[in-house]
Every structure is written in C-alpha cells, then in structure tokens.
Design a protein around this motif. Structure first.
Motif, PDB file in Angstrom:
ATOM      1  N   GLN A 253       0.800  -1.217   0.000  1.00  0.00           N
ATOM      2  CA  GLN A 253       0.000   0.000   0.000  1.00  0.00           C
ATOM      3  C   GLN A 253       0.839   1.275   0.000  1.00  0.00           C
ATOM      4  O   GLN A 253       0.440   2.283  -0.589  1.00  0.00           O
ATOM      5  CB  GLN A 253      -0.952   0.025   1.187  1.00  0.00           C
ATOM      6  CG  GLN A 253      -1.894   1.238   1.142  1.00  0.00           C
ATOM      7  CD  GLN A 253      -3.029   1.133   2.129  1.00  0.00           C
ATOM      8  OE1 GLN A 253      -3.305   0.075   2.672  1.00  0.00           O
ATOM      9  NE2 GLN A 253      -3.705   2.253   2.371  1.00  0.00           N
ATOM     10  N   TRP A 254       2.009   1.237   0.648  1.00  0.00           N
ATOM     11  CA  TRP A 254       2.781   2.474   0.790  1.00  0.00           C
ATOM     12  C   TRP A 254       4.208   2.368   0.242  1.00  0.00           C
ATOM     13  O   TRP A 254       4.565   3.052  -0.704  1.00  0.00           O
ATOM     14  CB  TRP A 254       2.825   2.897   2.262  1.00  0.00           C
ATOM     15  CG  TRP A 254       1.493   3.199   2.840  1.00  0.00           C
ATOM     16  CD1 TRP A 254       0.583   4.114   2.372  1.00  0.00           C
ATOM     17  CD2 TRP A 254       0.895   2.581   3.978  1.00  0.00           C
ATOM     18  NE1 TRP A 254      -0.541   4.102   3.157  1.00  0.00           N
ATOM     19  CE2 TRP A 254      -0.384   3.174   4.155  1.00  0.00           C
ATOM     20  CE3 TRP A 254       1.296   1.595   4.858  1.00  0.00           C
ATOM     21  CZ2 TRP A 254      -1.238   2.802   5.176  1.00  0.00           C
ATOM     22  CZ3 TRP A 254       0.442   1.219   5.884  1.00  0.00           C
ATOM     23  CH2 TRP A 254      -0.804   1.817   6.041  1.00  0.00           C
ATOM     24  N   ALA A 255       5.010   1.518   0.852  1.00  0.00           N
ATOM     25  CA  ALA A 255       6.452   1.543   0.596  1.00  0.00           C
ATOM     26  C   ALA A 255       6.805   1.228  -0.852  1.00  0.00           C
ATOM     27  O   ALA A 255       7.751   1.802  -1.404  1.00  0.00           O
ATOM     28  CB  ALA A 255       7.164   0.570   1.536  1.00  0.00           C
ATOM     29  N   SER A 256       6.057   0.333  -1.504  1.00  0.00           N
ATOM     30  CA  SER A 256       6.407  -0.069  -2.864  1.00  0.00           C
ATOM     31  C   SER A 256       6.272   1.080  -3.862  1.00  0.00           C
ATOM     32  O   SER A 256       6.789   1.001  -4.980  1.00  0.00           O
ATOM     33  CB  SER A 256       5.525  -1.232  -3.320  1.00  0.00           C
ATOM     34  OG  SER A 256       4.166  -0.833  -3.413  1.00  0.00           O
ATOM     35  N   LYS A 257       5.585   2.137  -3.484  1.00  0.00           N
ATOM     36  CA  LYS A 257       5.402   3.272  -4.393  1.00  0.00           C
ATOM     37  C   LYS A 257       6.648   4.160  -4.469  1.00  0.00           C
ATOM     38  O   LYS A 257       6.783   4.941  -5.414  1.00  0.00           O
ATOM     39  CB  LYS A 257       4.190   4.091  -3.947  1.00  0.00           C
ATOM     40  CG  LYS A 257       2.891   3.302  -4.034  1.00  0.00           C
ATOM     41  CD  LYS A 257       1.745   4.005  -3.355  1.00  0.00           C
ATOM     42  CE  LYS A 257       0.485   3.143  -3.388  1.00  0.00           C
ATOM     43  NZ  LYS A 257      -0.619   3.730  -2.614  1.00  0.00           N
ATOM     44  N   ILE A 258       7.534   4.021  -3.481  1.00  0.00           N
ATOM     45  CA  ILE A 258       8.755   4.854  -3.506  1.00  0.00           C
ATOM     46  C   ILE A 258      10.035   4.027  -3.371  1.00  0.00           C
ATOM     47  O   ILE A 258      11.122   4.543  -3.606  1.00  0.00           O
ATOM     48  CB  ILE A 258       8.716   5.921  -2.387  1.00  0.00           C
ATOM     49  CG1 ILE A 258       8.573   5.271  -1.004  1.00  0.00           C
ATOM     50  CG2 ILE A 258       7.582   6.912  -2.632  1.00  0.00           C
ATOM     51  CD1 ILE A 258       8.690   6.248   0.140  1.00  0.00           C
ATOM     52  N   GLU A 259       9.896   2.756  -2.984  1.00  0.00           N
ATOM     53  CA  GLU A 259      11.069   1.884  -2.829  1.00  0.00           C
ATOM     54  C   GLU A 259      11.077   0.842  -3.952  1.00  0.00           C
ATOM     55  O   GLU A 259      10.025   0.437  -4.452  1.00  0.00           O
ATOM     56  CB  GLU A 259      11.024   1.158  -1.478  1.00  0.00           C
ATOM     57  CG  GLU A 259      10.981   2.071  -0.271  1.00  0.00           C
ATOM     58  CD  GLU A 259      12.316   2.743   0.014  1.00  0.00           C
ATOM     59  OE1 GLU A 259      13.337   2.303  -0.551  1.00  0.00           O
ATOM     60  OE2 GLU A 259      12.328   3.704   0.805  1.00  0.00           O
ATOM     61  N   THR A 260      12.263   0.392  -4.324  1.00  0.00           N
ATOM     62  CA  THR A 260      12.380  -0.585  -5.413  1.00  0.00           C
ATOM     63  C   THR A 260      12.702  -1.991  -4.928  1.00  0.00           C
ATOM     64  O   THR A 260      12.447  -2.966  -5.636  1.00  0.00           O
ATOM     65  CB  THR A 260      13.471  -0.145  -6.398  1.00  0.00           C
ATOM     66  OG1 THR A 260      14.716  -0.026  -5.699  1.00  0.00           O
ATOM     67  CG2 THR A 260      13.115   1.193  -7.032  1.00  0.00           C
ATOM     68  N   ASP A 261      13.273  -2.140  -3.746  1.00  0.00           N
ATOM     69  CA  ASP A 261      13.753  -3.439  -3.258  1.00  0.00           C
ATOM     70  C   ASP A 261      13.003  -3.830  -1.991  1.00  0.00           C
ATOM     71  O   ASP A 261      13.210  -3.238  -0.921  1.00  0.00           O
ATOM     72  CB  ASP A 261      15.260  -3.356  -2.985  1.00  0.00           C
ATOM     73  CG  ASP A 261      15.888  -4.709  -2.687  1.00  0.00           C
ATOM     74  OD1 ASP A 261      15.208  -5.554  -2.072  1.00  0.00           O
ATOM     75  OD2 ASP A 261      17.058  -4.909  -3.063  1.00  0.00           O
ATOM     76  N   PHE A 262      12.137  -4.816  -2.105  1.00  0.00           N
ATOM     77  CA  PHE A 262      11.330  -5.244  -0.961  1.00  0.00           C
ATOM     78  C   PHE A 262      12.201  -5.719   0.194  1.00  0.00           C
ATOM     79  O   PHE A 262      11.962  -5.366   1.349  1.00  0.00           O
ATOM     80  CB  PHE A 262      10.365  -6.360  -1.379  1.00  0.00           C
ATOM     81  CG  PHE A 262       9.691  -7.049  -0.227  1.00  0.00           C
ATOM     82  CD1 PHE A 262       8.753  -6.387   0.554  1.00  0.00           C
ATOM     83  CD2 PHE A 262      10.010  -8.368   0.102  1.00  0.00           C
ATOM     84  CE1 PHE A 262       8.128  -7.020   1.631  1.00  0.00           C
ATOM     85  CE2 PHE A 262       9.399  -9.005   1.169  1.00  0.00           C
ATOM     86  CZ  PHE A 262       8.454  -8.330   1.935  1.00  0.00           C
ATOM     87  N   TYR A 263      13.217  -6.516  -0.090  1.00  0.00           N
ATOM     88  CA  TYR A 263      14.002  -7.117   0.982  1.00  0.00           C
ATOM     89  C   TYR A 263      14.885  -6.088   1.686  1.00  0.00           C
ATOM     90  O   TYR A 263      15.100  -6.174   2.902  1.00  0.00           O
ATOM     91  CB  TYR A 263      14.829  -8.287   0.439  1.00  0.00           C
ATOM     92  CG  TYR A 263      13.933  -9.406  -0.051  1.00  0.00           C
ATOM     93  CD1 TYR A 263      13.238 -10.202   0.849  1.00  0.00           C
ATOM     94  CD2 TYR A 263      13.747  -9.625  -1.405  1.00  0.00           C
ATOM     95  CE1 TYR A 263      12.392 -11.208   0.411  1.00  0.00           C
ATOM     96  CE2 TYR A 263      12.912 -10.626  -1.861  1.00  0.00           C
ATOM     97  CZ  TYR A 263      12.224 -11.411  -0.944  1.00  0.00           C
ATOM     98  OH  TYR A 263      11.370 -12.401  -1.382  1.00  0.00           O
ATOM     99  N   ALA A 264      15.383  -5.110   0.951  1.00  0.00           N
ATOM    100  CA  ALA A 264      16.138  -4.032   1.592  1.00  0.00           C
ATOM    101  C   ALA A 264      15.221  -3.229   2.507  1.00  0.00           C
ATOM    102  O   ALA A 264      15.607  -2.853   3.625  1.00  0.00           O
ATOM    103  CB  ALA A 264      16.764  -3.127   0.533  1.00  0.00           C
ATOM    104  N   TRP A 265      14.006  -2.954   2.030  1.00  0.00           N
ATOM    105  CA  TRP A 265      13.036  -2.234   2.860  1.00  0.00           C
ATOM    106  C   TRP A 265      12.656  -3.058   4.086  1.00  0.00           C
ATOM    107  O   TRP A 265      12.496  -2.515   5.194  1.00  0.00           O
ATOM    108  CB  TRP A 265      11.788  -1.914   2.040  1.00  0.00           C
ATOM    109  CG  TRP A 265      10.666  -1.333   2.847  1.00  0.00           C
ATOM    110  CD1 TRP A 265      10.504  -0.031   3.222  1.00  0.00           C
ATOM    111  CD2 TRP A 265       9.564  -2.051   3.423  1.00  0.00           C
ATOM    112  NE1 TRP A 265       9.367   0.116   3.982  1.00  0.00           N
ATOM    113  CE2 TRP A 265       8.765  -1.121   4.123  1.00  0.00           C
ATOM    114  CE3 TRP A 265       9.172  -3.391   3.407  1.00  0.00           C
ATOM    115  CZ2 TRP A 265       7.605  -1.479   4.798  1.00  0.00           C
ATOM    116  CZ3 TRP A 265       8.013  -3.761   4.074  1.00  0.00           C
ATOM    117  CH2 TRP A 265       7.245  -2.801   4.764  1.00  0.00           C
ATOM    118  N   LEU A 266      12.521  -4.377   3.928  1.00  0.00           N
ATOM    119  CA  LEU A 266      12.094  -5.241   5.023  1.00  0.00           C
ATOM    120  C   LEU A 266      13.078  -5.200   6.192  1.00  0.00           C
ATOM    121  O   LEU A 266      12.666  -5.221   7.362  1.00  0.00           O
ATOM    122  CB  LEU A 266      11.937  -6.675   4.512  1.00  0.00           C
ATOM    123  CG  LEU A 266      11.436  -7.712   5.513  1.00  0.00           C
ATOM    124  CD1 LEU A 266      10.034  -7.363   5.995  1.00  0.00           C
ATOM    125  CD2 LEU A 266      11.461  -9.106   4.887  1.00  0.00           C
TER     126      LEU A 266
END
Length: 447
Positions: A253-266
C-alpha cells in the motif's frame, strides 16, 4: 445472568425481564467482580485484581445507570438518617440474592452530588476516544463505518469531527492528516484547544469525541495527548495485526510506491514496525493503563466474528450493536503482488506513498480481476516463519500484559492462506496479470 444484573435487581431497580439485558458484549458478564469507588462520577471496577475503568464496562452497565439507579437512591436513603459527611470515604456493602457481596467507597467530593435526588450529568467528565489503528488492521473499514453512522453516533453523544477536527460537514470518518500535522509539531496544546472547541460547539449532550487515525500508532505520536488526561477521560482503541501480514500489506500500500527493493526495505521495517509493546507502553504512559483498549485483528477474536461489531463493543456501545448500518463494500482491495513487483518505485506512476490512482484504475478496468483471492506471498514459507519468530518476544509480552488468560496473542500461521511461488511460477503470474490488463483494454475498446 450478569452480576451487575443481580446487583441492580437485588436493590429493586431492575426487573427480572430487564435483568437479562445487562451483558458484556453478548455474553453474560459473570466474570466481573465489582469493587470500586465513585469518581466524577464514574465507577471503577476490578477484574482479576486489575482496575478496569467504567468506560470499558458500559456494555455491561452504563456508569450513569449505576449512579442513578444504585448509588444515588442508596445515598438518598442513608442521608435521611445520617449526615453526608459521616459516610464520605467509608466503604459500604451490597449483597445479591445469591449472597455475592459488592463493596464500594464514596469520595467526599462526590457525596453531596450523589445525595441529590436529581441527576447531575454536568459533573461527568467528557471522553476523547482515539482509534489509533494500527495500520493495515481494518482502519479503512472502521473509518467508512464511522462516516456512515455519524448521525446515530451523534444521537448517542459521540461526536465525530470533520477532517479538520472541527464541527463542519466534511466528515470522512478519518482524521489522519489533521492529527499527523499536530503530531509532527508535538502540538498537544493545539490538539486540546481543538477538542475544547468541538465540545463547546456540540452542546451538553456530547459526552465523547470519536477520532480515527491509524498513523497515531507510529512511535512518538502519542505526544499530542500530553497532559490531556487532566481534563478529559481518554480511551485508546488499537487493533494489533500479526507482523508478517502487517509488513507485506504495508509494502504494497505504501512503501512499494517509492522503494524498489522489498528485501532491503524489510530489513529496515523489522526494526521500525510491529513492536506493539513499545506502542502500547507509550500511549499507556500518557493516557493511563485503564484507557487502553487493545484488540487482536483476527476474525476469531472479534465480537460475533465481525470487525465492526467488535469496534462498537470497544467503544462501549454494545447495547446498541443492532442499530448501526454495517453495509459497505470492500475497503482498499489489493491487487496481486505480481503487479506490485513490476511497478515498485516507479515515480512516473506514483507521486507519493498515498497515490492510489494507478491501482484504482486497474481495479476499475479489470473489474477487480487482479485482486488476489489466495494472496501471492512476497515471503517464502521459511521467511514468514522467521519474521514471526523475530516478533515472538514482543507478542508474548503484549499477551501477558493485555490479554491475560489468552494462550497466545495471534493464531498459529496458516500457510495454506498464501501462494508460495517459485521463480518460474512468479514469472507466469506476472504474464497472467499483464494479459488480464491487455484483455480488459481490448474489451473496453471494442465496447
């Protein structure tokens, strides 16, 4: 038959027919043991030797009913034979037909008002109810429900402010941006002034203000209620979601709109989100332990298995549960994460984390054919188990403190709910999503 019903019936103020309506939620309240004091003029009960604020017991018996039907007539009778000062601060005992005993204490500053035969409603402190989320725990459904039921809530004395925390008609049921601005500025005085104005403009019938903003569950945002409990009673309602589901939903809903790497964000998100013990401790420090109403975001934990019924119970309005309008569509339908993976971090598609235009257009175009039934999992089965294990100490601590008697905070994970795909299967899923979009465009053009 609830103990409160026994107590009132024993004093002759509730008929046998009425007695059965005094319940907690929809189950007889036989677990409650009353022992408390009168304070402005609220009852305080004890359950398992822990104090429970009367606001949390309104679905069992309203504080005002207990005052008017039990304590006020009792004081009036005693006052005929003894001066008020002689029983101020002294315990008295009431006995039910089955010989259960209930003890109470009257504070001296409340004695004179309680000895009056006429209700003194103006003495009751106003309440501010804050639904603080948490995020991805049904907040959109709750806010839509609040908006639709605003007239009924107002009739019950629960004022729902507009989106600017005023008394206008622009009511959405949420107060995210107005409260976010106050929280960022740590403007507790400004928030208190807004609440003072809402009560002043809403008249004497207003007994509570109801606010909803899931961003308040972010650490640090409790600063807006600093010192507020000196003037108002507070109730902090928070739904807790299992963290693996919280994180994957928040990414989409939020982070994927500005971040490219799910695992780095996690890696960052594991440290920042889902630490419910810290969130609850922060709000408890400012609002008091009795103000916290923590609920588990799980169908089997909801009253009647329904989130909105559970929310009404959390507000203390369970006796009115059948009067509300529960009809609503699905809130925040989520497209398959195969789409999320292809568009994450694309600034040509998303202007910020709140930009939902792309997903809304996809759902409108495809008729929600991209909405997952059985959700594609961004996490592997092993990764999901690792995330759950990481938060285990947090959840055990919360369960011990706020859910005594519950074996565990969240149900054991059901892996059958998720689609764990291999790399090849994920590629196939992406192609399927793309072809679904193309087919919808062709049909729209042909139509």
């Amino acid at each position: 038959m609830g103990r409160c019903g026994d107590l009132l019936a024993a004093l002759g103020y509730v008929s046998d027919q009425q007695r059965g309506t005094l319940r907690h939620g929809r189950k007889p309240s036989t677990q409650w043991r009353w022992q408390g004091e009168v304070d402005d003029p609220l009852l305080i009960a004890r359950h398992d030797d822990r104090p429970v604020h009367s606001a949390a017991l309104r679905s069992t018996v309203a504080a005002s009913v207990a005052i008017d039907c039990v304590l006020r007539p009792w004081c009036a009778r005693v006052h005929r034979h003894r001066p008020a000062a002689s029983f101020a601060g002294q315990p008295f005992e009431l006995q039910s037909p089955d010989n259960r005993r209930y003890s109470c204490v009257l504070r001296s500053r409340m004695v004179r008002s309680l000895c009056s035969r006429e209700p003194r409603r103006h003495l009751m402190r106003k309440t501010i109810i804050l639904h603080i989320g948490a995020s991805k725990a049904g907040s959109s459904s709750i806010q839509s429900f609040i908006r639709r039921n605003r007239p009924l809530l107002n009739s019950l004395g629960y004022v729902v402010p507009d989106i600017s925390l005023g008394t206008g008609e622009n009511v959405s049921g949420e107060h995210v941006f107005a409260l976010e601005a106050l929280a960022k500025a740590r403007d507790a005085a400004g928030f208190r002034a807004r609440m003072d104005a809402v009560f002043a403009q809403s008249g004497d019938a207003a007994r509570a203000v109801l606010l909803s903003a899931e961003n308040l569950s972010n650490l640090g945002n409790s600063a807006i209620i600093e010192g507020l409990s000196a003037q108002y009673d507070l109730r902090i309602v928070m739904y807790l979601r299992r963290q693996d589901e919280l994180l994957t939903s928040a990414w989409q809903q939020w982070a994927s709109k500005i971040e490219t790497d799910f695992y780095a964000w996690l890696i960052m998100a594991l440290k920042q989100f889902g630490h419910w013990n810290k969130v609850l401790a922060e709000w408890e420090q400012r609002a008091g332990a009795d103000a916290i109403v923590a609920r588990v975001f799980d169908r089997n934990s909801f009253v009647d298995g329904d989130l909105l019924h559970d929310f009404i119970d959390a507000l203390g309005l369970a006796e009115h549960i059948d009067a509300f309008d529960y009809k609503q569509g699905e809130s925040n339908p989520s497209v398959t994460d195969a789409i999320t993976m292809m568009v994450s971090g694309n600034r040509k598609i998303f202007s910020d984390v709140h930009d939902n235009r792309f997903y809304g257009a996809l759902n409108e175009l495809t008729g929600n054919n991209l909405v997952d039934g059985k959700k594609v999992s961004l996490l592997s089965r092993k990764q999901r188990d690792k995330v759950i294990e990481y938060y285990r100490p947090v959840n055990e601590a919360v369960c011990r403190k706020y859910f005594k008697g519950r074996p565990r905070l969240f149900p054991v994970v059901d892996h059958e709910k998720y689609r764990y795909l291999s790399s090849d299967q994920l590629v196939d899923e992406k192609f399927r999503a793309i072809m679904t979009i193309i087919a919808a465009l062709v049909q729209e053009r042909a139509g």
